[in-house]
Motif scaffolding. Structure first.
Motif, PDB file in Angstrom:
ATOM      1  N   GLN A  24     -82.492  -4.419 -17.008  1.00  0.00           N
ATOM      2  CA  GLN A  24     -83.456  -3.569 -16.911  1.00  0.00           C
ATOM      3  C   GLN A  24     -84.038  -3.054 -18.217  1.00  0.00           C
ATOM      4  O   GLN A  24     -84.961  -2.417 -18.402  1.00  0.00           O
ATOM      5  CB  GLN A  24     -82.821  -1.484 -16.414  1.00  0.00           C
ATOM      6  N   GLU A  25     -83.086  -3.292 -19.190  1.00  0.00           N
ATOM      7  CA  GLU A  25     -83.881  -2.979 -20.124  1.00  0.00           C
ATOM      8  C   GLU A  25     -85.250  -4.408 -21.187  1.00  0.00           C
ATOM      9  O   GLU A  25     -86.027  -3.963 -21.682  1.00  0.00           O
ATOM     10  CB  GLU A  25     -83.250  -3.806 -21.136  1.00  0.00           C
ATOM     11  N   ILE A  26     -84.950  -5.614 -20.214  1.00  0.00           N
ATOM     12  CA  ILE A  26     -85.916  -6.279 -20.462  1.00  0.00           C
ATOM     13  C   ILE A  26     -87.220  -5.702 -19.448  1.00  0.00           C
ATOM     14  O   ILE A  26     -88.462  -6.236 -20.477  1.00  0.00           O
ATOM     15  CB  ILE A  26     -85.873  -7.869 -20.077  1.00  0.00           C
ATOM     16  N   LEU A  27     -87.449  -5.847 -18.010  1.00  0.00           N
ATOM     17  CA  LEU A  27     -88.440  -5.276 -17.984  1.00  0.00           C
ATOM     18  C   LEU A  27     -88.893  -3.808 -18.166  1.00  0.00           C
ATOM     19  O   LEU A  27     -89.825  -3.472 -18.283  1.00  0.00           O
ATOM     20  CB  LEU A  27     -87.523  -4.529 -16.838  1.00  0.00           C
ATOM     21  N   ARG A  28     -87.959  -2.980 -19.087  1.00  0.00           N
ATOM     22  CA  ARG A  28     -88.712  -2.350 -19.564  1.00  0.00           C
ATOM     23  C   ARG A  28     -89.982  -2.825 -21.062  1.00  0.00           C
ATOM     24  O   ARG A  28     -90.637  -1.739 -21.519  1.00  0.00           O
ATOM     25  CB  ARG A  28     -87.587  -1.270 -20.075  1.00  0.00           C
ATOM     26  N   ILE A  29     -89.180  -3.521 -21.547  1.00  0.00           N
ATOM     27  CA  ILE A  29     -90.104  -3.594 -22.558  1.00  0.00           C
ATOM     28  C   ILE A  29     -91.241  -4.058 -22.233  1.00  0.00           C
ATOM     29  O   ILE A  29     -92.152  -4.034 -22.606  1.00  0.00           O
ATOM     30  CB  ILE A  29     -89.560  -4.931 -23.230  1.00  0.00           C
ATOM     31  N   THR A  62     -82.697 -14.077 -17.643  1.00  0.00           N
ATOM     32  CA  THR A  62     -83.950 -13.106 -16.871  1.00  0.00           C
ATOM     33  C   THR A  62     -85.467 -13.441 -16.743  1.00  0.00           C
ATOM     34  O   THR A  62     -85.511 -12.771 -15.336  1.00  0.00           O
ATOM     35  CB  THR A  62     -83.659 -11.524 -17.711  1.00  0.00           C
ATOM     36  N   LEU A  63     -86.075 -13.507 -17.366  1.00  0.00           N
ATOM     37  CA  LEU A  63     -87.409 -14.091 -17.781  1.00  0.00           C
ATOM     38  C   LEU A  63     -87.553 -14.679 -16.525  1.00  0.00           C
ATOM     39  O   LEU A  63     -88.347 -14.399 -15.722  1.00  0.00           O
ATOM     40  CB  LEU A  63     -87.975 -14.055 -18.597  1.00  0.00           C
ATOM     41  N   PRO A  64     -87.129 -15.983 -15.956  1.00  0.00           N
ATOM     42  CA  PRO A  64     -87.708 -16.555 -14.753  1.00  0.00           C
ATOM     43  C   PRO A  64     -86.837 -16.178 -13.480  1.00  0.00           C
ATOM     44  O   PRO A  64     -87.586 -15.931 -12.239  1.00  0.00           O
ATOM     45  CB  PRO A  64     -86.464 -17.187 -14.614  1.00  0.00           C
ATOM     46  N   LEU A  65     -85.823 -14.870 -13.620  1.00  0.00           N
ATOM     47  CA  LEU A  65     -86.073 -13.984 -12.690  1.00  0.00           C
ATOM     48  C   LEU A  65     -86.922 -13.172 -12.117  1.00  0.00           C
ATOM     49  O   LEU A  65     -87.127 -12.619 -10.652  1.00  0.00           O
ATOM     50  CB  LEU A  65     -84.090 -13.872 -12.062  1.00  0.00           C
ATOM     51  N   LEU A  66     -87.433 -12.555 -12.783  1.00  0.00           N
ATOM     52  CA  LEU A  66     -88.462 -11.266 -12.631  1.00  0.00           C
ATOM     53  C   LEU A  66     -89.602 -11.551 -12.501  1.00  0.00           C
ATOM     54  O   LEU A  66     -90.339 -11.650 -11.855  1.00  0.00           O
ATOM     55  CB  LEU A  66     -88.534 -10.438 -14.517  1.00  0.00           C
TER      56      LEU A  66
END
Length: 119
Positions: A24-29, A62-66
């Motif tokens: 959630q935090e990475i996506l929020r950024i 996380t980035l490849p998942l997103l």
């Protein structure tokens, strides 16, 4: 986090993944900076400023998942870094970029088209 039409929890569940605070935090950024192009290190540095307690390896995982979920768009530039930009399943698109040789600024071609129309 912006109020998009899709449900992050459901997208992750459909991919057999859990919704974690780190994701959630990475996506929020990314979502709060929709027009920026971040390297994993730049995302990590912003998370560090927020005392999010998220490690660099978590950002890299996380980035490849997103990207797979179409929530981030991967950009290949000639600066030696993969960069990521926020996306949504509905807005998914590819576009070209201009890079300033003096300052390194990255502009979306879509932004330039809009600016030209305004002039």
């Amino acid at each position: 986090m912006p109020n998009d039409q899709w449900n992050l929890k459901e997208l992750l569940k459909d991919s057999n993944c859990r919704l974690t605070g780190q994701r959630q935090e990475i996506l929020r950024i990314l979502a709060e900076n929709r027009n920026r192009h971040f390297s994993a290190k730049e995302i990590y540095d912003l998370l560090k400023e927020r005392d999010a307690g998220i490690g660099l390896s978590t950002v890299y995982r996380t980035l490849p998942l997103l990207e797979e979920l179409k929530l981030a768009y991967r950009i290949h530039l000639n600066d030696g870094h993969m960069r990521y930009q926020y996306s949504t399943p509905e807005e998914r698109y590819g576009h070209h970029h201009l890079i300033c040789k003096n300052c390194g600024a990255i502009l979306d071609m879509i932004e330039i088209d809009t600016r030209i129309k305004l002039i």
